[in-house]
Write a protein that holds these residues in place. Structure first.
Motif, short mmCIF file in Angstrom:
data_model
loop_
_atom_site.label_atom_id
_atom_site.label_comp_id
_atom_site.label_asym_id
_atom_site.label_seq_id
_atom_site.Cartn_x
_atom_site.Cartn_y
_atom_site.Cartn_z
N ARG A 1 -14.02 7.55 9.68
CA ARG A 1 -14.78 8.74 9.29
C ARG A 1 -14.77 8.87 7.78
N PRO A 2 -15.70 9.65 7.21
CA PRO A 2 -15.64 9.91 5.77
C PRO A 2 -14.35 10.64 5.40
N ILE A 3 -13.87 10.36 4.21
CA ILE A 3 -12.62 10.93 3.73
C ILE A 3 -12.91 12.07 2.76
N ALA A 4 -12.16 13.15 2.89
CA ALA A 4 -12.36 14.31 2.03
C ALA A 4 -11.84 14.04 0.62
N ILE A 5 -12.36 14.76 -0.35
CA ILE A 5 -11.86 14.68 -1.71
C ILE A 5 -10.40 15.15 -1.72
N GLU A 6 -9.56 14.41 -2.39
CA GLU A 6 -8.11 14.69 -2.48
C GLU A 6 -7.36 14.45 -1.17
N GLU A 7 -8.03 13.86 -0.19
CA GLU A 7 -7.32 13.49 1.05
C GLU A 7 -6.58 12.18 0.79
N ARG A 8 -5.29 12.22 0.86
CA ARG A 8 -4.46 11.07 0.49
C ARG A 8 -4.14 10.22 1.71
N ILE A 9 -4.59 8.99 1.65
CA ILE A 9 -4.42 8.05 2.77
C ILE A 9 -3.15 7.24 2.55
N ARG A 10 -2.32 7.18 3.56
CA ARG A 10 -1.05 6.46 3.47
C ARG A 10 -1.10 5.21 4.35
N ILE A 11 -0.72 4.08 3.77
CA ILE A 11 -0.64 2.84 4.52
C ILE A 11 0.69 2.15 4.22
N ARG A 12 1.06 1.22 5.07
CA ARG A 12 2.28 0.43 4.86
C ARG A 12 1.95 -1.05 5.05
N VAL A 13 2.39 -1.87 4.12
CA VAL A 13 2.18 -3.31 4.23
C VAL A 13 3.10 -3.85 5.32
N GLU A 14 2.54 -4.66 6.22
CA GLU A 14 3.32 -5.19 7.34
C GLU A 14 3.57 -6.70 7.24
N ARG A 15 2.58 -7.46 6.74
CA ARG A 15 2.74 -8.91 6.66
C ARG A 15 2.25 -9.38 5.29
N CYS A 16 2.94 -10.39 4.74
CA CYS A 16 2.62 -10.92 3.42
C CYS A 16 2.74 -12.44 3.45
N ASP A 17 1.74 -13.14 2.92
CA ASP A 17 1.78 -14.60 2.82
C ASP A 17 1.66 -14.98 1.35
N GLN A 18 2.75 -15.39 0.74
CA GLN A 18 2.79 -15.59 -0.70
C GLN A 18 2.15 -16.88 -1.18
N HIS A 19 1.70 -17.74 -0.27
CA HIS A 19 1.06 -18.98 -0.72
C HIS A 19 -0.40 -18.74 -1.14
N TRP A 20 -0.90 -17.51 -1.00
CA TRP A 20 -2.22 -17.18 -1.52
C TRP A 20 -2.10 -16.48 -2.87
N GLN A 21 -3.19 -16.46 -3.62
CA GLN A 21 -3.25 -15.68 -4.86
C GLN A 21 -3.94 -14.34 -4.59
N GLY A 22 -3.65 -13.36 -5.46
CA GLY A 22 -4.26 -12.05 -5.28
C GLY A 22 -3.54 -11.24 -4.21
N ALA A 23 -3.96 -10.00 -4.05
CA ALA A 23 -3.30 -9.11 -3.08
C ALA A 23 -4.26 -8.02 -2.63
#
Length: 256
Positions: free
Chosen positions: A78-100
């Protein structure tokens, strides 16, 4: 003829509140949602056709295929309201790639999204004002498994971000706040999976509204992440499933 006692059939306050929280419709992902006055509404991920992304756990968990570094955009349902703070958590990471991971917003409805290689490869760190996308790449040091992140747009059209260090940072300005904005999470490079933890918004009088409660997330677990760089044993980059391979640009993004 005796008059009917209509009072006995009137619902109680508790019953009226329960009805307000009953599922009344389904969203684009087919999930039941409800509307109530005490929350910001349900919030989960949705993907677009052709995306190399899989969703599970009620569309709260998004994961990119292991054999690629791009084409894994997750949008808000859905559209997000102004000042609505979205929280996420990183679960998996593969360091053999560049960038994030890249975070941002778009005025284009996810249902009308069409894949464009330039969107995912040519300029991974630049805002796309003409196309209606505003996104910025995060530093790789903020994308390890278990890292909790928060991002939002303020009333001045500035894309803001708070990392694990809890320091507010400006990602980019010039976001069009005059039109509906969908959140966009690009599982790019080293970041392979994230979990949506909900959202919150401060209201008048210091009240805080949150997105509809979801199932509590499990404890963070690196799982099958490839942390070869941290362990001092850089591994060989896996081959892409396609016949052609393009190395992702090593864009610096934000500094840690």
């Amino acid at each position: 003829m005796p008059l009917r006692n209509t009072r006995a059939t009137e619902p109680s306050v508790e019953e009226r509140e329960a009805r307000m929280e009953e599922p009344t419709m389904r969203d684009s992902a087919g999930l039941q949602i409800h509307r109530c006055k005490r929350c910001l509404g349900p919030l989960h991920f949705q993907s677009s056709d052709g995306s190399k992304l899989s969703l599970r756990a009620g569309c709260q968990y998004a994961e990119r295929q292991k054999d690629t570094f791009h084409e894994a955009l997750a949008f808000s349902n859905r559209p997000i309201a102004i000042e609505e703070r979205i929280r996420i958590r990183v679960e998996r990471c593969d360091q053999h790639w560049q960038g994030a991971l890249r975070l941002g917003f778009t005025v284009r409805s996810p249902s009308s999204f069409a894949w464009d290689d330039k969107l995912s490869i040519a300029n991974p760190d630049g805002p796309r004002t003409v196309l209606g996308y505003w996104a910025r790449q995060l530093p790789t040091c903020h994308s390890w498994p278990g890292a909790e992140l928060c991002f939002w747009v303020n009333s001045r059209g500035v894309l803001m971000y708070k990392g694990p260090d809890q320091v507010k940072k400006k990602l980019y300005g010039g976001v069009d706040v005059g039109r509906p904005l969908w959140a966009m999470v690009d599982l790019y490079g080293q970041t392979r999976a994230v979990r949506l933890l909900g959202s919150k918004k401060k209201k008048i009088g210091f009240r805080i509204k949150k997105s509809c409660p979801a199932t509590p997330p499990p404890a963070p677990n690196e799982g099958d992440s490839c942390l070869c760089v941290d362990r001092g044993q850089p591994c060989e980059r896996p081959r892409q499933s396609s016949s052609t391979y393009t190395q992702p640009p090593n864009s610096p993004g934000l500094s840690c």
